[in-house]
Write a protein that holds these residues in place. Structure first.
Motif, PDB file in Angstrom:
ATOM      1  N   ARG A  17       0.028  79.765  -1.102  1.00  0.00           N
ATOM      2  CA  ARG A  17       0.140  80.938  -1.966  1.00  0.00           C
ATOM      3  C   ARG A  17      -0.045  82.180  -1.105  1.00  0.00           C
ATOM      4  O   ARG A  17      -0.742  82.149  -0.095  1.00  0.00           O
ATOM      5  N   THR A  74      -1.852  84.746  -0.549  1.00  0.00           N
ATOM      6  CA  THR A  74      -3.135  85.436  -0.673  1.00  0.00           C
ATOM      7  C   THR A  74      -3.838  85.374   0.666  1.00  0.00           C
ATOM      8  O   THR A  74      -3.413  84.682   1.589  1.00  0.00           O
ATOM      9  N   THR A 106      -4.621  81.853   1.537  1.00  0.00           N
ATOM     10  CA  THR A 106      -3.456  80.983   1.785  1.00  0.00           C
ATOM     11  C   THR A 106      -3.705  79.558   1.287  1.00  0.00           C
ATOM     12  O   THR A 106      -3.579  78.592   2.020  1.00  0.00           O
ATOM     13  N   ARG A 149      -3.008  76.201  -1.255  1.00  0.00           N
ATOM     14  CA  ARG A 149      -1.822  75.514  -1.756  1.00  0.00           C
ATOM     15  C   ARG A 149      -2.286  74.399  -2.677  1.00  0.00           C
ATOM     16  O   ARG A 149      -3.433  73.943  -2.626  1.00  0.00           O
ATOM     17  N   GLU A 201       5.129  71.688  -7.494  1.00  0.00           N
ATOM     18  CA  GLU A 201       4.764  72.617  -6.424  1.00  0.00           C
ATOM     19  C   GLU A 201       5.757  72.587  -5.262  1.00  0.00           C
ATOM     20  O   GLU A 201       5.741  73.461  -4.429  1.00  0.00           O
ATOM     21  N   GLY A 203       2.486  86.351  -9.108  1.00  0.00           N
ATOM     22  CA  GLY A 203       2.123  85.270  -8.205  1.00  0.00           C
ATOM     23  C   GLY A 203       3.186  84.895  -7.212  1.00  0.00           C
ATOM     24  O   GLY A 203       2.917  84.746  -6.020  1.00  0.00           O
ATOM     25  N   ASN A 204       4.403  84.752  -7.681  1.00  0.00           N
ATOM     26  CA  ASN A 204       5.485  84.313  -6.791  1.00  0.00           C
ATOM     27  C   ASN A 204       6.646  85.286  -6.908  1.00  0.00           C
ATOM     28  O   ASN A 204       7.696  84.978  -7.445  1.00  0.00           O
ATOM     29  N   ALA A 239       5.648  87.656  -2.137  1.00  0.00           N
ATOM     30  CA  ALA A 239       5.111  86.320  -1.880  1.00  0.00           C
ATOM     31  C   ALA A 239       6.161  85.438  -1.220  1.00  0.00           C
ATOM     32  O   ALA A 239       5.863  84.699  -0.264  1.00  0.00           O
ATOM     33  N   LYS A 245       6.004  83.783   2.527  1.00  0.00           N
ATOM     34  CA  LYS A 245       6.084  82.340   2.746  1.00  0.00           C
ATOM     35  C   LYS A 245       7.179  82.002   3.746  1.00  0.00           C
ATOM     36  O   LYS A 245       7.027  81.088   4.563  1.00  0.00           O
ATOM     37  N   ILE A 292       0.793  89.865  -2.654  1.00  0.00           N
ATOM     38  CA  ILE A 292       1.765  89.775  -3.737  1.00  0.00           C
ATOM     39  C   ILE A 292       2.389  91.131  -4.043  1.00  0.00           C
ATOM     40  O   ILE A 292       3.122  91.261  -5.018  1.00  0.00           O
TER      41      ILE A 292
END
Length: 595
Positions: A130, A132, A135, A137, A144, A354-355, A359, A363, A380
């Motif tokens: 994630r 943040t 990090t 997961r 996921e 969040g995503n 983000a 990633k 984010i």
């Protein structure tokens, strides 16, 4: 013949203990042939001492769809696989059983070596962190891992241990594996040793489906050898709720053919590409509520840089900052490689909190460049991510210090809003306009602007014409947005308008999920034979997109609301009035200059 847990050594020196209880002599020979074949394919890092080797035995207790099972110390094989093995010429039966053995041996090795728990493996496999500082997961849940397209076996997505086992099967048997999943092939080579198969010759370029308006749908490629740099590209925020924090993208600085790698490549804008995570090809986000609930896909689109500049600076009136990332040559290649994997395999879900675009961009960088892991850079918000990249010394924001130089060298692209403000000031000083800003002027009902247009001088008329054209672009963008919202909210009520937008959305979906152009075979990155099919299908997609956009444009007037249609008609009247007035004023002034 009865032989329980007798030591049996394969030809490669690796060992299994074969339990031959109840097997006829020909079944024992077929089993030994199978195990010889499987063990000969194991790399050095997977071979074990005999005292630690599992017992291999055939079992009638496994479900029909389960070919094998790795117990604590035994390797069970589904007895249904045994009869076909008696025919040594049955290549498919031999391959099916061999794959089952390799899969279960992978599980035994994973328990000893913990590969499926290695954070680097999880990054490469698709159980992402994630964005943040921590990090974190969540591994082990199918939802996921969103790398769901072009999978060799969707069973790999159930959990990391199965992902390792499925991929090891292909790594040890498929000559194209290193081309289709290059990063994982390198990782497995480091962890278990070289695969015994002779690897295919890989194509080095990144192939993608162009999402640009002009060539949308066309198959294109990026040669990593021609990429000078990768920048963090930030679209600055505006007053819209979903855009106030900006939008995160990556700019791929591609040198023009024949130009050597160097700073001059930054001027080759026609060749630059932008990597942008979006819900749709021409949207950053469409609806706050759907963005909060994950009802939009999050997909990676590859767009022309010039189109992105126009989209943000001229239509959305947002500035762009292009901040170079300090990446080595091999790291640039790794980002491009991961981009290709995302483009062909990833089907994410967009969540505003969040995503989101920041983000997803983080990633992509995190999973491509291992040294970025664990630095707490994730964020984010687009501006927050840029700030953390700067603090970590990854992003070089010093290029923005000299504003004029940044504009000249292409590190900054100004919003046309600033230009329109200057243009408006020209008209305001000439006519004494009482409105405070260009935006306030353009938001007026067009007929309310008309009396001022009718008495503008030459300079004021030229300025007002530019503003009227900008108001027209804004109005058309609002029409497109309204049509999309109408489609998304329409449910099952199909109208001509929503049908046209639906067709556009469906066709555009291929631009962010191009795997759908290759359904029915292959996995990972498309190879030479698949590219031939892609050429034909992408050409058809490009033609379909052009047709549906033309249909949408032709029918748009009938689908507009009354107020939208009247506003555009009034703007057209204003534009015609100003054009005629400019011609008359030019002629008038020209006449005065005649001798």
């Amino acid at each position: 013949m009865a032989m329980t847990a007798a030591l049996w050594s394969g030809g490669a020196g690796a060992t299994l203990r074969l339990d031959a209880t109840g097997l006829a002599p020909d079944e024992v020979l077929a089993t030994q042939r199978l195990l010889d074949d499987a063990l000969s394919r194991l790399p050095e890092g997977m071979r074990v001492q005999s005292e630690h080797a599992p017992v291999a035995r055939w079992s009638d207790a496994l479900d029909p769809q389960v070919y094998g099972h790795a117990g604590r110390s035994e390797l069970l094989l589904n007895r249904a696989l045994l009869a076909p093995l008696l025919d040594a010429a049955d290549v498919q039966a031999q391959a099916r059983a061999r794959t089952a053995v390799l899969h279960e041996l992978a599980h035994f090795h994973d328990r000893r070596d913990g590969i499926s728990r290695d954070p680097r493996f999880l990054d490469l496999a698709g159980w992402q962190v994630r964005a943040t500082r921590l990090t974190t997961r969540v591994a082990g849940r199918t939802r996921e891992n969103r790398f769901v397209d072009r999978s060799p076996d969707r069973y790999e997505l159930t959990k990391p241990s199965e992902y390792f086992a499925v991929n090891l099967e292909h790594y040890l048997q498929d000559p194209q594996y290193a081309c289709r999943r290059p990063a994982l092939a390198r990782y497995l080579r480091e962890r278990v040793g070289a695969a015994p198969v002779v690897a295919s010759q890989c194509i080095d370029d990144l192939v993608y489906v162009d999402a640009g308006e002009g060539e949308g749908g066309a198959l294109a490629s990026i040669d990593p050898a021609r990429v000078y740099a990768i920048d963090y590209l930030l679209a600055e925020g505006n007053a819209q709720p979903m855009s106030r924090w900006g939008h995160s993208m990556l700019r791929v600085v591609v040198c023009a053919p024949g130009r050597a790698l160097g700073p001059e490549c930054r001027l080759d804008l026609a060749h630059h590409r932008v990597l942008s995570f979006r819900a749709f090809v021409d949207d950053v986000q469409v609806s706050s509520w759907r963005g909060l609930t994950g009802r939009y896909p999050s997909r990676l689109f590859v767009l022309p840089m010039e189109q992105v500049i126009d989209e943000y600076t001229k239509v959305e009136l947002r500035g762009l900052r292009s901040v170079p990332l300090r990446l080595e040559r091999d790291e640039i290649a790794a980002v491009l490689e991961r981009t290709a994997q995302l483009h062909w395999s990833y089907d994410g879900r967009y969540y505003f909190l969040g995503n989101n675009c920041a983000a997803e961009t983080w990633k992509l960088l995190h999973d491509s460049v291992p040294r970025l892991a664990g630095q707490g850079i994730g964020s984010i918000t687009p501006t927050g991510l840029l700030r953390r990249l700067e603090d970590a010394g990854v992003a070089d924001a010093s290029v923005l210090d000299d504003h004029a130089e940044a504009l000249k060298l292409g590190y900054r692209f100004e919003s046309q809003g600033a230009y329109f403000a200057q243009v408006y000031e020209t008209a305001r000083s000439s006519l004494g306009l009482p409105y405070r800003s260009a935006e306030e002027w353009m938001d007026l009902p067009p007929p309310q602007r008309r009396p001022w247009l009718e008495r503008a001088d030459l300079r004021g008329s030229a300025a007002l014409l530019l503003l009227e054209q900008a108001a027209q672009r804004r109005a058309l963008a609002q029409v497109r947005e309204a049509l999309k919202r109408r489609y998304l909210a329409s449910g099952r009520e199909e109208t001509e308008a929503t049908d046209a937008v639906r067709r556009l959305m469906q066709e555009s979906a291929y631009l962010g999920r191009p795997s759908r152009l290759l359904e029915g075979g292959g996995y990972g990155l498309p190879q030479a034979d698949e590219r031939l099919a892609l050429q034909a299908r992408s050409a058809a997609l490009r033609d379909d997109l052009r047709q549906v956009r033309a249909d949408l444009e032709r029918g748009a007037r009938d689908w507009m609301g009354v107020a939208q249609r009247e506003r555009l008609d009034a703007i057209a009247v204003n534009t015609d009035l100003l054009s005629a007035r400019l011609r008359a004023l030019h002629a008038e002034q020209g006449g005065l200059r005649l001798p």
